[in-house]
Design a protein around this motif. Structure first.
Motif, PDB file in Angstrom:
ATOM      1  N   ASP A   1      77.709  -6.065  54.119  1.00 58.74           N
ATOM      2  CA  ASP A   1      77.580  -5.807  55.550  1.00 58.74           C
ATOM      3  C   ASP A   1      77.262  -4.327  55.788  1.00 58.74           C
ATOM      4  N   ALA A   2      78.016  -3.453  55.147  1.00 62.15           N
ATOM      5  CA  ALA A   2      77.787  -2.010  55.344  1.00 62.15           C
ATOM      6  C   ALA A   2      76.414  -1.596  54.801  1.00 62.15           C
ATOM      7  N   VAL A   3      76.009  -2.167  53.662  1.00 67.77           N
ATOM      8  CA  VAL A   3      74.686  -1.819  53.109  1.00 67.77           C
ATOM      9  C   VAL A   3      73.607  -2.164  54.129  1.00 67.77           C
ATOM     10  N   GLU A   4      73.733  -3.331  54.740  1.00 64.38           N
ATOM     11  CA  GLU A   4      72.701  -3.741  55.705  1.00 64.38           C
ATOM     12  C   GLU A   4      72.714  -2.843  56.943  1.00 64.38           C
ATOM     13  N   ARG A   5      73.893  -2.422  57.350  1.00 62.36           N
ATOM     14  CA  ARG A   5      73.956  -1.493  58.491  1.00 62.36           C
ATOM     15  C   ARG A   5      73.297  -0.160  58.125  1.00 62.36           C
ATOM     16  N   ILE A   6      73.577   0.326  56.933  1.00 63.02           N
ATOM     17  CA  ILE A   6      72.977   1.606  56.494  1.00 63.02           C
ATOM     18  C   ILE A   6      71.448   1.483  56.497  1.00 63.02           C
ATOM     19  N   LEU A   7      70.970   0.354  55.992  1.00 64.70           N
ATOM     20  CA  LEU A   7      69.519   0.178  55.895  1.00 64.70           C
ATOM     21  C   LEU A   7      68.873  -0.011  57.270  1.00 64.70           C
ATOM     22  N   ARG A   8      69.657  -0.426  58.234  1.00 62.91           N
ATOM     23  CA  ARG A   8      69.117  -0.511  59.601  1.00 62.91           C
ATOM     24  C   ARG A   8      68.982   0.886  60.216  1.00 62.91           C
ATOM     25  N   HIS A   9      69.873   1.806  59.832  1.00 59.32           N
ATOM     26  CA  HIS A   9      69.772   3.182  60.357  1.00 59.32           C
ATOM     27  C   HIS A   9      68.500   3.849  59.855  1.00 59.32           C
ATOM     28  N   ALA A  10      68.154   3.564  58.625  1.00 61.96           N
ATOM     29  CA  ALA A  10      67.013   4.263  58.018  1.00 61.96           C
ATOM     30  C   ALA A  10      66.263   3.281  57.122  1.00 61.96           C
ATOM     31  N   PRO A  11      65.499   2.381  57.736  1.00 61.60           N
ATOM     32  CA  PRO A  11      64.802   1.368  56.916  1.00 61.60           C
ATOM     33  C   PRO A  11      63.962   2.039  55.834  1.00 61.60           C
ATOM     34  N   GLY A  12      64.079   1.511  54.639  1.00 59.16           N
ATOM     35  CA  GLY A  12      63.283   2.066  53.537  1.00 59.16           C
ATOM     36  C   GLY A  12      63.994   3.171  52.776  1.00 59.16           C
ATOM     37  N   VAL A  13      65.187   3.604  53.250  1.00 58.47           N
ATOM     38  CA  VAL A  13      65.921   4.619  52.487  1.00 58.47           C
ATOM     39  C   VAL A  13      66.274   4.025  51.113  1.00 58.47           C
ATOM     40  N   LYS A  14      66.252   4.862  50.080  1.00 61.31           N
ATOM     41  CA  LYS A  14      66.512   4.381  48.723  1.00 61.31           C
ATOM     42  C   LYS A  14      68.018   4.376  48.472  1.00 61.31           C
ATOM     43  N   LEU A  15      68.513   3.270  47.969  1.00 58.95           N
ATOM     44  CA  LEU A  15      69.970   3.135  47.873  1.00 58.95           C
ATOM     45  C   LEU A  15      70.397   2.532  46.542  1.00 58.95           C
ATOM     46  N   ILE A  16      71.273   3.250  45.855  1.00 59.92           N
ATOM     47  CA  ILE A  16      71.928   2.680  44.670  1.00 59.92           C
ATOM     48  C   ILE A  16      73.217   2.031  45.169  1.00 59.92           C
ATOM     49  N   TRP A  17      73.311   0.763  44.907  1.00 59.79           N
ATOM     50  CA  TRP A  17      74.449  -0.008  45.404  1.00 59.79           C
ATOM     51  C   TRP A  17      75.508  -0.036  44.301  1.00 59.79           C
ATOM     52  N   ALA A  18      76.524   0.827  44.462  1.00 60.47           N
ATOM     53  CA  ALA A  18      77.575   0.932  43.444  1.00 60.47           C
ATOM     54  C   ALA A  18      78.223  -0.432  43.234  1.00 60.47           C
ATOM     55  N   HIS A  19      78.366  -0.810  41.992  1.00 65.43           N
ATOM     56  CA  HIS A  19      79.010  -2.073  41.597  1.00 65.43           C
ATOM     57  C   HIS A  19      78.250  -3.320  42.096  1.00 65.43           C
ATOM     58  N   THR A  20      77.046  -3.105  42.614  1.00 64.82           N
ATOM     59  CA  THR A  20      76.285  -4.222  43.219  1.00 64.82           C
ATOM     60  C   THR A  20      77.216  -5.056  44.109  1.00 64.82           C
ATOM     61  N   GLY A  21      77.987  -4.335  44.921  1.00 68.73           N
ATOM     62  CA  GLY A  21      78.876  -5.014  45.860  1.00 68.73           C
ATOM     63  C   GLY A  21      80.204  -5.448  45.245  1.00 68.73           C
ATOM     64  N   MET A  22      80.360  -5.295  43.964  1.00 70.09           N
ATOM     65  CA  MET A  22      81.571  -5.630  43.197  1.00 70.09           C
ATOM     66  C   MET A  22      81.852  -7.135  43.178  1.00 70.09           C
ATOM     67  N   SER A  23      81.961  -7.765  44.366  1.00 75.04           N
ATOM     68  CA  SER A  23      82.268  -9.201  44.384  1.00 75.04           C
ATOM     69  C   SER A  23      81.314  -9.961  45.312  1.00 75.04           C
ATOM     70  N   THR A  24      80.252  -9.317  45.735  1.00 79.24           N
ATOM     71  CA  THR A  24      79.285 -10.002  46.607  1.00 79.24           C
ATOM     72  C   THR A  24      78.722 -11.226  45.878  1.00 79.24           C
ATOM     73  N   PRO A  25      78.716 -12.404  46.513  1.00 78.91           N
ATOM     74  CA  PRO A  25      78.165 -13.585  45.828  1.00 78.91           C
ATOM     75  C   PRO A  25      76.732 -13.327  45.361  1.00 78.91           C
ATOM     76  N   LEU A  26      76.416 -13.852  44.195  1.00 82.37           N
ATOM     77  CA  LEU A  26      75.115 -13.518  43.605  1.00 82.37           C
ATOM     78  C   LEU A  26      73.933 -14.061  44.403  1.00 82.37           C
ATOM     79  N   ASP A  27      74.141 -15.143  45.127  1.00 78.71           N
ATOM     80  CA  ASP A  27      73.055 -15.619  45.996  1.00 78.71           C
ATOM     81  C   ASP A  27      72.753 -14.587  47.075  1.00 78.71           C
ATOM     82  N   LYS A  28      73.809 -13.956  47.582  1.00 80.75           N
ATOM     83  CA  LYS A  28      73.633 -12.925  48.608  1.00 80.75           C
ATOM     84  C   LYS A  28      72.965 -11.680  47.994  1.00 80.75           C
ATOM     85  N   VAL A  29      73.387 -11.317  46.778  1.00 79.82           N
ATOM     86  CA  VAL A  29      72.759 -10.172  46.095  1.00 79.82           C
ATOM     87  C   VAL A  29      71.259 -10.444  45.961  1.00 79.82           C
ATOM     88  N   GLU A  30      70.927 -11.646  45.528  1.00 79.60           N
ATOM     89  CA  GLU A  30      69.519 -11.982  45.324  1.00 79.60           C
ATOM     90  C   GLU A  30      68.746 -11.911  46.635  1.00 79.60           C
TER      91      GLU A  30
END
Ligand code: ZN
Length: 298
Positions: free
Chosen positions: A180-209
């Motif tokens: 949720d926070a990643v998507e909010r960040i990307l809405r502030h600055a579409p196209g900003v480059k982002l390393i997602w620490a832990h790939t969300g840690m527990s984000t379901p893999l379908d959502k990651v994909e």
């Protein structure tokens, strides 16, 4: 490898001509054995994937235990050749850079934390904003993070400001966040480059994909993803994702607390084992090349 061929009589080196027959055979066997040892050592060195550690903190607590030189020596021993360095405070990163180790690439990120509690409210702290402003003036940082922000907190005006600033200056963000926070960040600055620490840690893999499809500027860092392996081997669902996006994952040790430094070698072994289930070129990318290429280091 065969034993070295015995040279014709007249061209034999002196030491050989001076030896009785049995000695020559023994010499041949020893040389052959040495040759095998050398070959397997060379093969092992070739097999050991170099690593780019895309999630490292040399925080103040660790600095009292490990000198910058000891850290660099540990990286050498472990085969870590490049590091995305982020430390609380940033002095830890500066100390590592000051060593100018010719064989270790250090990519400095500006961490918006002076002290540990900043982690909880950095996005609403004027003290942090001043600190970040001052650090930015160094002009050395390639990104901002790792920072922690979750859910609606990512709509804080300061988070939006940092996201836009990163986009304007071509800096990366390194976010420990839920999807949720990643998507909010990307809405502030579409196209900003982002390393997602832990790939969300527990984000379901379908959502990651789905997010990887939707946001081509996300790179996933894999530390603390507890589902990478199943029964001691790479999880098939992860394998699918890593194969689908071989250019968009990196590994990290995340030395967020001092005891984690004692785990660095085990973590490196874990990544090498896990990546061993992938084709060599994909494994090399995730282990090392992606991190280097993202920052224009090769
Ligand atoms: Zn971290």
């Amino acid at each position: 490898m065969r034993a070295p061929a015995v040279a014709p009589i007249d061209s034999r080196p002196r030491i050989m001509t001076a030896m009785p027959r049995g000695s020559i055979r023994r010499f041949g066997r020893i040389a052959s054995a040495l040759c095998l040892v050398w070959m397997s050592a060379a093969a092992q060195a070739e097999e050991r994937l170099p690593l780019f550690d895309a999630h490292m903190h040399y925080n103040v607590e660790a600095r009292s235990l490990l000198s910058p030189k000891q850290v660099v020596d540990l990286w050498r021993k472990t085969g870590i050749r490049g590091v995305l360095a982020t430390s609380r405070p940033n002095d830890g990163t500066l100390d590592l850079m000051a060593l100018k180790a010719p064989d270790i690439q250090i990519v400095p990120f500006l961490r918006p934390y002076r002290v540990q509690p900043d982690r909880h409210d950095w996005f609403s702290s004027t003290g942090v904003a001043e600190y970040v402003e001052k650090e930015l003036q160094r002009g050395i940082y390639r990104g901002i993070g790792e920072f922690h922000i979750f859910g609606k907190d990512a709509d804080a005006p300061y988070m939006a400001r940092i996201a836009r600033l990163a986009k304007e200056r071509g800096l990366w963000l390194h976010a420990h966040s839920d999807e949720d926070a990643v998507e909010r960040i990307l809405r502030h600055a579409p196209g900003v480059k982002l390393i997602w620490a832990h790939t969300g840690m527990s984000t379901p893999l379908d959502k990651v994909e789905q997010m990887f499809e939707q946001y081509p500027n996300i790179v996933g860092e894999l530390s603390y993803r507890g589902d990478l392996e199943q029964d001691g081997t790479l999880n098939p669902r992860w394998k699918q994702l890593l194969m689908k996006y071989p250019n968009r994952f990196v590994v990290g040790t995340d030395t967020w607390i001092t005891p984690r430094w004692g785990e660095v070698e085990n973590l490196a072994a874990f990544y090498r084992r896990m990546l061993g289930a992938l084709p060599r070129d994909v494994a090399e990318r995730i282990a090392y090349r992606n991190g280097m290429e993202i920052f224009g280091l090769q």
